[in-house]
Scaffold this motif. Sequence first.
Motif, PDB file in Angstrom:
ATOM      1  N   ARG A 108      52.332  31.848  31.532  1.00 51.18           N
ATOM      2  CA  ARG A 108      51.596  30.744  32.154  1.00 51.18           C
ATOM      3  C   ARG A 108      50.989  31.188  33.479  1.00 51.18           C
ATOM      4  N   ALA A 109      51.764  31.938  34.267  1.00 47.51           N
ATOM      5  CA  ALA A 109      51.259  32.417  35.561  1.00 47.51           C
ATOM      6  C   ALA A 109      50.086  33.376  35.361  1.00 47.51           C
ATOM      7  N   GLN A 110      50.185  34.240  34.349  1.00 47.57           N
ATOM      8  CA  GLN A 110      49.091  35.174  34.075  1.00 47.57           C
ATOM      9  C   GLN A 110      47.827  34.437  33.661  1.00 47.57           C
ATOM     10  N   LYS A 111      47.977  33.381  32.857  1.00 47.06           N
ATOM     11  CA  LYS A 111      46.814  32.598  32.444  1.00 47.06           C
ATOM     12  C   LYS A 111      46.175  31.902  33.638  1.00 47.06           C
ATOM     13  N   GLU A 112      47.007  31.344  34.525  1.00 46.01           N
ATOM     14  CA  GLU A 112      46.475  30.679  35.714  1.00 46.01           C
ATOM     15  C   GLU A 112      45.773  31.675  36.623  1.00 46.01           C
ATOM     16  N   GLU A 113      46.350  32.866  36.741  1.00 47.22           N
ATOM     17  CA  GLU A 113      45.722  33.897  37.570  1.00 47.22           C
ATOM     18  C   GLU A 113      44.374  34.305  36.981  1.00 47.22           C
TER      19      GLU A 113
ATOM     20  N   LYS B 198      42.434  32.464  35.140  1.00 52.11           N
ATOM     21  CA  LYS B 198      41.497  31.365  35.368  1.00 52.11           C
ATOM     22  C   LYS B 198      40.986  31.388  36.805  1.00 52.11           C
ATOM     23  N   ALA B 199      41.900  31.628  37.753  1.00 55.44           N
ATOM     24  CA  ALA B 199      41.498  31.680  39.164  1.00 55.44           C
ATOM     25  C   ALA B 199      40.523  32.829  39.407  1.00 55.44           C
ATOM     26  N   GLN B 200      40.795  33.974  38.783  1.00 53.44           N
ATOM     27  CA  GLN B 200      39.901  35.113  38.943  1.00 53.44           C
ATOM     28  C   GLN B 200      38.521  34.823  38.355  1.00 53.44           C
ATOM     29  N   GLU B 201      38.503  34.120  37.227  1.00 52.48           N
ATOM     30  CA  GLU B 201      37.227  33.778  36.606  1.00 52.48           C
ATOM     31  C   GLU B 201      36.443  32.798  37.475  1.00 52.48           C
ATOM     32  N   ARG B 202      37.149  31.833  38.076  1.00 52.43           N
ATOM     33  CA  ARG B 202      36.472  30.890  38.988  1.00 52.43           C
ATOM     34  C   ARG B 202      35.896  31.626  40.192  1.00 52.43           C
ATOM     35  N   TYR B 203      36.702  32.557  40.745  1.00 53.61           N
ATOM     36  CA  TYR B 203      36.222  33.334  41.886  1.00 53.61           C
ATOM     37  C   TYR B 203      35.004  34.169  41.482  1.00 53.61           C
ATOM     38  N   ARG B 204      35.069  34.794  40.305  1.00 56.13           N
ATOM     39  CA  ARG B 204      33.963  35.632  39.852  1.00 56.13           C
ATOM     40  C   ARG B 204      32.688  34.813  39.691  1.00 56.13           C
ATOM     41  N   THR B 205      32.822  33.583  39.175  1.00 54.61           N
ATOM     42  CA  THR B 205      31.650  32.716  39.003  1.00 54.61           C
ATOM     43  C   THR B 205      31.034  32.371  40.348  1.00 54.61           C
ATOM     44  N   LEU B 206      31.895  32.013  41.321  1.00 54.33           N
ATOM     45  CA  LEU B 206      31.397  31.697  42.664  1.00 54.33           C
ATOM     46  C   LEU B 206      30.768  32.927  43.318  1.00 54.33           C
TER      47      LEU B 206
END
Length: 221
Positions: free
Chosen positions: A132-137, A139-147
């Motif tokens: 679960r932590a890896q999936k959240e990480e 997702k966070a990395q993907e959000r950062y990459r998009t921004l």
Amino acid sequence: MSTPIRILIVEDSEDDALLTLRELKKGGYDVEWKMVDTPQALDRALDEGHWDIILSDFQMPAFDGREALRLVHEKGLDVPFIVISGVLVEENAVEILKAGASDYVKKGNWARLIPAVERELREAESRKERKRAQKEEAKAQERYRTLFESAVEGIFQSSPSGRFISVNPAMAQLHGYKTPDELINAITDIPHQLYVDSSTREELLHAVRTTGQLSGFEAEF
């Protein structure tokens, strides 16, 4: 208070299955269970429900614990798999543990059953938490990459030695380059090629090293 648990029992002897269940109930578990004794029944049970743990005999008339374990792995399931057998010799025990079984318990040696189940359930929950932590990480990395990619401001990451690690498209365009790679390849000495005053770069590094953060820091490129 009893702990609810869903157990799939791979066993051809109902009496042995009931003995196992009795020990689990004595150990404080409220058991929901199903017993299967053929590969086909195991296959259906794995598809039909979510199981907290699988307890399997090693040797049965229709198939054995090795095949049962293989079927579980083929489904891609991360479910603790404990072998409970009265005929398991050391050589077979080592073999099935190498194949991915969590543990083995000899029938009649019930003192080992509850600790083994408790340990495997804890470890299974820890694996789920890590996933679960890896999936959240991710997702966070993907959000950062998009921004990072879509920002109109120039953003970059650099190493302490003065080389770009990553550059966003806006940063490249601000400096007259078509792509981030072109900027990264062209500027390999950030303090002297990017900063108007190279000493400003040292001030930035000093602030990061001593305080771990930057606030209101300005530099002219």
